[in-house]
Design an enzyme around this catalytic site. Structure first.
Site, PDB file in Angstrom:
ATOM      1  N   ASN A  97       0.848  -1.191   0.000  1.00 29.55           N
ATOM      2  CA  ASN A  97       0.000   0.000   0.000  1.00 29.55           C
ATOM      3  C   ASN A  97       0.882   1.240   0.000  1.00 29.55           C
ATOM      4  O   ASN A  97       0.753   2.117   0.840  1.00 29.55           O
ATOM      5  CB  ASN A  97      -0.912  -0.025   1.232  1.00 29.55           C
ATOM      6  CG  ASN A  97      -1.946   1.073   1.233  1.00 29.55           C
ATOM      7  OD1 ASN A  97      -2.344   1.531   0.165  1.00 29.55           O
ATOM      8  ND2 ASN A  97      -2.376   1.495   2.408  1.00 29.55           N
ATOM      9  N   ASP A 307      -5.625  -4.576  10.921  1.00 29.77           N
ATOM     10  CA  ASP A 307      -5.848  -3.899   9.631  1.00 29.77           C
ATOM     11  C   ASP A 307      -5.444  -2.429   9.744  1.00 29.77           C
ATOM     12  O   ASP A 307      -6.133  -1.530   9.250  1.00 29.77           O
ATOM     13  CB  ASP A 307      -7.299  -4.030   9.187  1.00 29.77           C
ATOM     14  CG  ASP A 307      -7.458  -3.904   7.671  1.00 29.77           C
ATOM     15  OD1 ASP A 307      -6.491  -4.211   6.953  1.00 29.77           O
ATOM     16  OD2 ASP A 307      -8.534  -3.492   7.209  1.00 29.77           O
TER      17      ASP A 307
END
Length: 417
Positions: A97, A307
């Site tokens: 990411n 997460d």
């Protein structure tokens, strides 16, 4: 590093002789030298005695995002690793990411090198496809040889069914782990929160549970046809649990995780229009939460992840529709799980998952490398910004009660307390 832990309660369900026993633990040069009811320090050994000290195998998180390279203002690798260590994690899996995305062996080497001197080990995922665009497979074999522990187009579903089929077939030759985000983009459409009573009440476009479940059903059919290793990160609905449970009973090589915030918050919180509650998959219903917790207890859901996704304030402090998805959560996972479950279960959930990503299990025994998390399970506090060590402050947990205090970790011949 030489250190003596005094009167530590060991939490390790895999070792009945030590589980919940109070012991002294002597660590010399990063290796557990002795575990006994009483050890007297000798020589140049630091003694560590902390209130209600508990020790477990080091914790593992399968889905963590930072920012570096490309988004260092969100979180650098150095600060992110420090936050993970202070939160009790000795190993984390880093999501692809960043900018540029890690879709080559060189990018994986960069990430490994950037974190190699820290006590918490960073295990990068490579992208499944070039630039995570879903068109062509990335350099899977080369990336795995360089240290990638799996392949994932972060929060992007694999729309091309044939591409997933080929990825599962190809990766079998080197036992690669394919990760598939469970979201059918066509059914999701322009939705941003769970489709239901809450989305109707607040006037936000909904994401049906069907968007997740249909994608999972497709992925499982393909896995049954191809074989291979498939991981489905961060499921959020009760039917998803049932689908994966059925696949496991068939003997398919499937694993899945759930984000800790999907175990705590339902879509009822959307009334506040707080963009920190905007996550993907979205917060679902209380019925879904009950099914997810049951799935964890039954072993259908393999592990829990924070997460952790740092986001710039400029991308969160705007209208809910336009805000970016994601919340930080490394510092909160234990405090939430320790409240939802008993301490032994919470620790077990946080310690699981290494083997799925090709990593060695951690044991607490004489002669093993010290890979330990230190904590006090009884301490309680309200989580506020003063407790937040992340660079980004996009947390949906501010104001929530946390049960348990993390002292730190001992790992990689280093100590963070």
């Amino acid at each position: 590093m030489n250190i003596l832990l005094k009167s530590a309660t060991i939490v390790d369900k895999t070792n009945s002789k030590l589980h919940l026993k109070k012991r002294d633990i002597l660590i010399l040069n990063g290796t557990i030298e002795e575990i006994s009811t009483s050890i007297k320090p000798a020589g140049n050994i630091k003694t560590l005695k902390l209130k209600n000290l508990h020790v477990s195998a080091g914790w593992f998180d399968s889905s963590v995002s930072f920012g570096e390279p490309g988004y260092e203002e969100r979180e650098t690798i150095k600060n992110g690793i420090t936050v993970a260590a202070r939160s009790g994690y000795t190993d984390i899996v880093l999501n692809p990411n960043t900018y540029p995305l890690p879709d080559s062996s060189g990018a994986i080497v960069f990430l490994k090198n950037a974190a190699k001197e820290h006590p918490t080990k960073l295990h990068p995922l490579g992208t499944l496809t070039v630039l995570s665009e879903g068109n062509d497979l990335a350099e899977l074999y080369d990336m795995q040889n360089s240290g990638a522990v799996g392949f994932y187009d972060f929060k992007r579903s694999i729309a091309n069914s044939n591409l997933l089929k080929i990825a599962l077939q190809y990766s079998q030759d080197f036992k690669g782990l394919v990760c598939s985000f469970p979201m059918d983009k066509q059914i999701m459409s322009k939705g941003i929160v769970n489709e239901g009573i809450s989305s109707t009440r607040v006037g936000l476009k909904g994401i049906p549970a069907l968007a997740e479940e249909l994608q999972i059903a497709r992925d499982l059919f393909i896995l049954e046809y191809t074989g291979g290793c498939l991981h489905i990160p961060t499921i959020s609905t009760g039917k998803s649990v049932r689908l994966i449970g059925e696949a496991k009973r068939k003997g398919l090589n499937i694993s899945c995780s759930v984000a800790v915030h999907n175990l705590l918050f339902s879509d009822d919180v959307l009334d506040s229009f707080d963009s920190n509650y905007k996550v993907l998959p979205p917060l679902r219903t209380k019925k879904d939460i009950s099914a997810l917790i049951k799935g964890l207890k039954e072993g259908i859901i393999d592990f829990v992840t924070s997460d952790h996704t740092p986001i710039d304030i400029e991308e969160k402090r705007i209208e809910f529709d336009n805000a970016a998805y994601g919340t930080i959560g490394l510092e909160n996972a234990f405090g939430i799980l320790n409240e939802l479950f008993d301490t032994e279960t919470a620790v077990t959930l946080l310690s699981k998952g290494r083997e799925r990503f090709g990593l060695s299990p951690v044991t607490i025994k004489k002669g093993s490398l010290a890979n330990l998390t230190l904590f006090n399970p009884e301490s309680e506090f309200i989580y506020t910004k003063k407790h937040c060590n992340s660079t980004s402050k996009n947390s949906m947990f501010f104001g929530e009660k946390m049960k348990g205090k993390i002292y730190g970790i001992i790992a990689n011949n280093q100590i963070i307390v």
